[in-house]
Design a protein around this motif. Structure first.
Motif, PDB file in Angstrom:
ATOM      1  N   ALA A 152      57.914  81.668  11.037  1.00 49.39           N
ATOM      2  CA  ALA A 152      56.620  81.072  10.712  1.00 49.39           C
ATOM      3  C   ALA A 152      56.239  81.377   9.266  1.00 49.39           C
ATOM      4  O   ALA A 152      55.711  80.524   8.566  1.00 49.39           O
ATOM      5  N   LEU A 153      56.528  82.597   8.803  1.00 44.00           N
ATOM      6  CA  LEU A 153      56.224  82.948   7.420  1.00 44.00           C
ATOM      7  C   LEU A 153      57.039  82.115   6.440  1.00 44.00           C
ATOM      8  O   LEU A 153      56.513  81.643   5.436  1.00 44.00           O
ATOM      9  N   VAL A 154      58.287  81.894   6.735  1.00 42.39           N
ATOM     10  CA  VAL A 154      59.130  81.083   5.850  1.00 42.39           C
ATOM     11  C   VAL A 154      58.583  79.666   5.772  1.00 42.39           C
ATOM     12  O   VAL A 154      58.497  79.083   4.708  1.00 42.39           O
ATOM     13  N   GLU A 155      58.168  79.120   6.924  1.00 38.89           N
ATOM     14  CA  GLU A 155      57.649  77.759   6.919  1.00 38.89           C
ATOM     15  C   GLU A 155      56.352  77.667   6.130  1.00 38.89           C
ATOM     16  O   GLU A 155      56.141  76.703   5.420  1.00 38.89           O
ATOM     17  N   THR A 156      55.483  78.657   6.242  1.00 40.97           N
ATOM     18  CA  THR A 156      54.235  78.632   5.497  1.00 40.97           C
ATOM     19  C   THR A 156      54.518  78.632   3.995  1.00 40.97           C
ATOM     20  O   THR A 156      53.915  77.870   3.244  1.00 40.97           O
ATOM     21  N   LYS A 157      55.467  79.462   3.562  1.00 45.43           N
ATOM     22  CA  LYS A 157      55.808  79.486   2.139  1.00 45.43           C
ATOM     23  C   LYS A 157      56.349  78.148   1.678  1.00 45.43           C
ATOM     24  O   LYS A 157      55.994  77.661   0.622  1.00 45.43           O
ATOM     25  N   SER A 158      57.198  77.509   2.483  1.00 46.39           N
ATOM     26  CA  SER A 158      57.751  76.225   2.072  1.00 46.39           C
ATOM     27  C   SER A 158      56.667  75.164   2.054  1.00 46.39           C
ATOM     28  O   SER A 158      56.696  74.264   1.227  1.00 46.39           O
ATOM     29  N   ASP A 159      55.672  75.245   2.987  1.00 42.08           N
ATOM     30  CA  ASP A 159      54.570  74.290   2.958  1.00 42.08           C
ATOM     31  C   ASP A 159      53.781  74.419   1.668  1.00 42.08           C
ATOM     32  O   ASP A 159      53.400  73.424   1.072  1.00 42.08           O
ATOM     33  N   CYS A 160      53.541  75.662   1.226  1.00 44.45           N
ATOM     34  CA  CYS A 160      52.805  75.868  -0.015  1.00 44.45           C
ATOM     35  C   CYS A 160      53.549  75.245  -1.186  1.00 44.45           C
ATOM     36  O   CYS A 160      52.966  74.553  -2.007  1.00 44.45           O
ATOM     37  N   SER A 161      54.840  75.469  -1.255  1.00 45.23           N
ATOM     38  CA  SER A 161      55.592  74.893  -2.368  1.00 45.23           C
ATOM     39  C   SER A 161      55.656  73.371  -2.242  1.00 45.23           C
ATOM     40  O   SER A 161      55.627  72.674  -3.250  1.00 45.23           O
ATOM     41  N   THR A 162      55.705  72.860  -1.018  1.00 45.04           N
ATOM     42  CA  THR A 162      55.689  71.417  -0.807  1.00 45.04           C
ATOM     43  C   THR A 162      54.381  70.832  -1.311  1.00 45.04           C
ATOM     44  O   THR A 162      54.369  69.820  -2.015  1.00 45.04           O
ATOM     45  N   HIS A 163      53.284  71.476  -0.966  1.00 39.88           N
ATOM     46  CA  HIS A 163      51.971  71.019  -1.425  1.00 39.88           C
ATOM     47  C   HIS A 163      51.914  71.000  -2.953  1.00 39.88           C
ATOM     48  O   HIS A 163      51.428  70.041  -3.549  1.00 39.88           O
ATOM     49  N   GLN A 164      52.409  72.082  -3.556  1.00 40.56           N
ATOM     50  CA  GLN A 164      52.382  72.167  -5.022  1.00 40.56           C
ATOM     51  C   GLN A 164      53.215  71.063  -5.663  1.00 40.56           C
ATOM     52  O   GLN A 164      52.816  70.468  -6.655  1.00 40.56           O
ATOM     53  N   LYS A 165      54.381  70.796  -5.083  1.00 38.87           N
ATOM     54  CA  LYS A 165      55.250  69.748  -5.623  1.00 38.87           C
ATOM     55  C   LYS A 165      54.575  68.387  -5.545  1.00 38.87           C
ATOM     56  O   LYS A 165      54.646  67.593  -6.489  1.00 38.87           O
ATOM     57  N   ILE A 166      53.919  68.108  -4.422  1.00 37.23           N
ATOM     58  CA  ILE A 166      53.229  66.826  -4.266  1.00 37.23           C
ATOM     59  C   ILE A 166      52.079  66.732  -5.250  1.00 37.23           C
ATOM     60  O   ILE A 166      51.906  65.712  -5.933  1.00 37.23           O
ATOM     61  N   LEU A 167      51.286  67.798  -5.352  1.00 39.61           N
ATOM     62  CA  LEU A 167      50.149  67.789  -6.286  1.00 39.61           C
ATOM     63  C   LEU A 167      50.610  67.593  -7.728  1.00 39.61           C
ATOM     64  O   LEU A 167      49.970  66.873  -8.497  1.00 39.61           O
TER      65      LEU A 167
END
Length: 182
Positions: free
Chosen positions: A117-132
């Motif tokens: 779950a922690l790994v997925e949360t980190k990847s979501d954050c980077s995904t959000h940043q990439k989209i932004l």
């Protein structure tokens, strides 16, 4: 005996590495990722990667294989088996449980570990940043997704979270384009 199905496109490499299976268990992993395929070869898991690329294609293939295995078992064999699914895709989980219930077999859906779950949360954050980062200027979401080479389900999930958080908005003059909200 267990039949373990792993939606590796959804749960990732770490979840595949964490699968505990005995020598008599059958482990079916669905992924096109080369790292996951190599890991499965070392662990003697059966890999399915020949399905078409696109939204939910692995899910359809998982259910198709599940039904194939279920159809090959007689009633006595079904009583001795448990079917396990590693996935966080609610639609797939619902379809998997339905088929197991329909064929009267035991089924289990393990919850992801905290480390996954922690790994997925980190990847979501980077995904959000990439989209932004991509939406500093107006663009269509499909252009952004293609530029980032992201799977559609992951991209859509992140996009919806950004919309709910009011971090991106549609352009008033063009409903197909989105921009980052300051």
């Amino acid at each position: 005996m267990k039949f373990i199905f792993v939606d590796a496109e959804n749960v990732g490499l770490n979840a595949v590495a964490d699968v505990k299976a005995s020598l008599s268990d059958k482990v079916y992993v669905f992924s096109k990722n080369t790292q996951i395929i190599e890991l499965c070869e070392r662990r003697l898991f059966q890999v399915f990667s020949s399905y078409p690329t696109g939204a939910n294609q692995a899910d359809f293939y998982i259910i198709g294989n599940l039904v194939g295995v279920l159809a090959s078992l007689n009633d006595e064999q079904k009583k001795q088996c448990q079917f396990v699914l590693f996935s966080q895709d609610n639609s797939l989980i619902m379809a998997f449980k339905f088929q197991c219930h329909l064929h009267r077999v035991a089924c289990a859906i393990p919850l992801p570990s905290k480390s996954q779950a922690l790994v997925e949360t980190k990847s979501d954050c980077s995904t959000h940043q990439k989209i932004l980062q991509q939406l500093q200027h107006p663009k269509s979401t499909e252009d952004v997704r293609k530029k980032l080479s992201m799977p559609k389900p992951d991209f859509t999930r992140a996009l919806n979270e950004l919309i709910k958080g009011k971090k991106i908005a549609r352009m008033p003059e063009s409903q197909k384009k989105w921009i980052r909200v300051s």
